[in-house]
Design an enzyme around this catalytic site. Structure first.
Site, mmCIF file in Angstrom:
data_model
loop_
_atom_site.group_PDB
_atom_site.id
_atom_site.type_symbol
_atom_site.label_atom_id
_atom_site.label_comp_id
_atom_site.label_asym_id
_atom_site.label_seq_id
_atom_site.Cartn_x
_atom_site.Cartn_y
_atom_site.Cartn_z
ATOM 1 N N CYS B 113 0.973 -1.139 0.023
ATOM 2 C CA CYS B 113 0.176 0.036 -0.064
ATOM 3 C C CYS B 113 0.822 1.182 -0.007
ATOM 4 C CB CYS B 113 -0.879 0.004 1.474
ATOM 5 S SG CYS B 113 -1.785 1.692 1.439
ATOM 6 N N CYS B 116 -0.524 4.242 2.538
ATOM 7 C CA CYS B 116 -0.371 4.211 3.827
ATOM 8 C C CYS B 116 -0.205 2.792 4.273
ATOM 9 C CB CYS B 116 -1.741 4.674 4.567
ATOM 10 S SG CYS B 116 -3.294 4.221 3.420
ATOM 11 N N SER B 117 -1.193 2.014 4.634
ATOM 12 C CA SER B 117 -1.127 0.686 5.127
ATOM 13 C C SER B 117 -2.202 -0.361 4.908
ATOM 14 C CB SER B 117 -0.525 0.203 6.686
ATOM 15 O OG SER B 117 -1.415 0.951 7.263
ATOM 16 N N CYS B 118 -3.180 -0.115 3.841
ATOM 17 C CA CYS B 118 -4.523 -0.636 3.523
ATOM 18 C C CYS B 118 -3.826 -2.188 3.605
ATOM 19 C CB CYS B 118 -4.846 -0.449 2.231
ATOM 20 S SG CYS B 118 -5.522 1.492 2.360
#
Lengths: 127, 214
Positions: B113, B116-118
């Site tokens: 991602c 961000c950190s999906c």
């Protein structure tokens, strides 16, 4: 994963930590894209201590949830931003203290005394 | 450790934590519970470990194992990941739209991602710390083969690497190749060979260590 569903068995603790996390509402933990947000180690440790007690069925998630709701409400009233990890997990920690006191696991007075001991014993801690 | 607590304290005591410091309060209550024999450090660590690696990744592993043994399920999984994953009872928040990409002898998939950190929480649980690091997010796109190599994943030059950028709308899950030598295992046992890292695509199935805390 779903919201905790404890039905009428409010005194029978769930031993599944995953079920204890509310996904919506004021007691939902801070998450970003599906992950719990811990800003600092004390926050994840507070969570883990709570879940460890629940795993051993020494703590009821439903009772804890009630305590957490009360702490979040009180913090909101006093202007604490419970939407931040610091504010939210602070409420979590307070709720943990309340529940462990009322269930007789750790008396509040003992907790306070230990805090004093550790503060004196650990100069420079976290600085 | 970060400097996390409030700064309303007397700076004459700058080098002395206050008893109201939440870090102190957590350690205090943990130490009392440990001394009382109610919990122990291993149990605390195990909880953190479980949330980081086990709860979600096990769900994803079950999905992969089913796809390995059931060709019809595999087809459904690749054509509509969300629905096929829901067949096994997994889904919900942070996994509303799942796309499954299959590794083959010709193609290796890697998920990142970049913003961000999906991450597909219902099937992979909490993401590893490196997944949200700026370094991984940037390098997985810029130099995926180098990143893979650092995870111990060596690919032949003729294998195409496809990098998938998860977002809040679409989250990707890699269907890794079944390792050789375990073809005859039952589905439940196959799942034990599928670790989180294989479903992100940084490792091959069977080479990652389920429970590794990275």
């Amino acid at each position: 994963m779903s919201d905790q569903a404890d039905g009428g068995s409010s005194h029978r603790p769930s031993n599944d930590g995953a079920l204890a996390l509310a996904l919506d509402g004021p007691t939902a933990p801070p998450r970003v894209n599906g992950e719990l947000v811990f800003d600092t180690p004390w926050q994840s440790r507070a969570f883990a201590v709570t879940a460890a007690l629940a795993d051993r069925e020494l703590l009821s998630w439903s009772v804890f949830q009630e305590a957490l709701i009360a702490q979040v409400a009180a913090a909101d009233r006093s202007g604490v931003d419970t939407g931040t990890p610091n504010g939210y997990w602070g409420c979590w920690l307070d709720a943990l203290g309340t529940v462990t006191d009322t269930t007789g696991l750790v008396a509040t007075s003992h907790w306070s005394a230990r805090c004093e001991e550790l503060a004196d014993r650990l100069p420079g801690h976290d600085h | 450790m970060s400097h996390d607590h409030d700064h309303d304290h007397d700076h004459d005591r700058h080098h002395h934590p206050r008893p109201t410091d939440p870090a102190i309060r957590v350690e205090a209550i943990a130490s009392l519970l440990i001394e009382a024999g109610l919990i122990d450090e291993a149990r605390i660590d195990a909880v953190i470990e479980r949330y980081e690696t086990d709860i979600g990744p096990l769900n994803g592993a079950k999905v992969v194992a089913r796809a390995w043994v059931d060709p019809d399920y595999r087809q459904r999984l690749l054509s509509d990941g969300t629905a096929a994953i829901a067949e096994l009872g997994f889904g919900g928040a942070q996994g509303e739209k799942m796309v499954v990409v299959e590794n083959t002898d010709q193609v290796h998939n890697l998920v990142v991602c970049t913003l961000c950190s999906c991450y597909p929480w219902p099937v992979l649980g909490l993401p590893p710390s490196w997944y949200k690091s700026p370094e991984y997010r940037a390098r997985a796109v810029r130099e995926p083969r180098a990143v893979l190599r650092e995870f111990g994943t060596e690919l032949a030059d003729d294998v195409e690497v496809r990098v998938w950028d998860s977002s809040a709308e679409i989250r990707y899950l890699v269907l890794p190749q079944r390792p050789a030598g375990i073809e005859d295992l039952p589905e439940q046992e196959l799942a034990a060979h599928v670790g989180r890292d294989a479903m992100i695509g940084v490792r091959m199935a069977g080479s990652d260590q389920i429970g590794a805390n990275s």
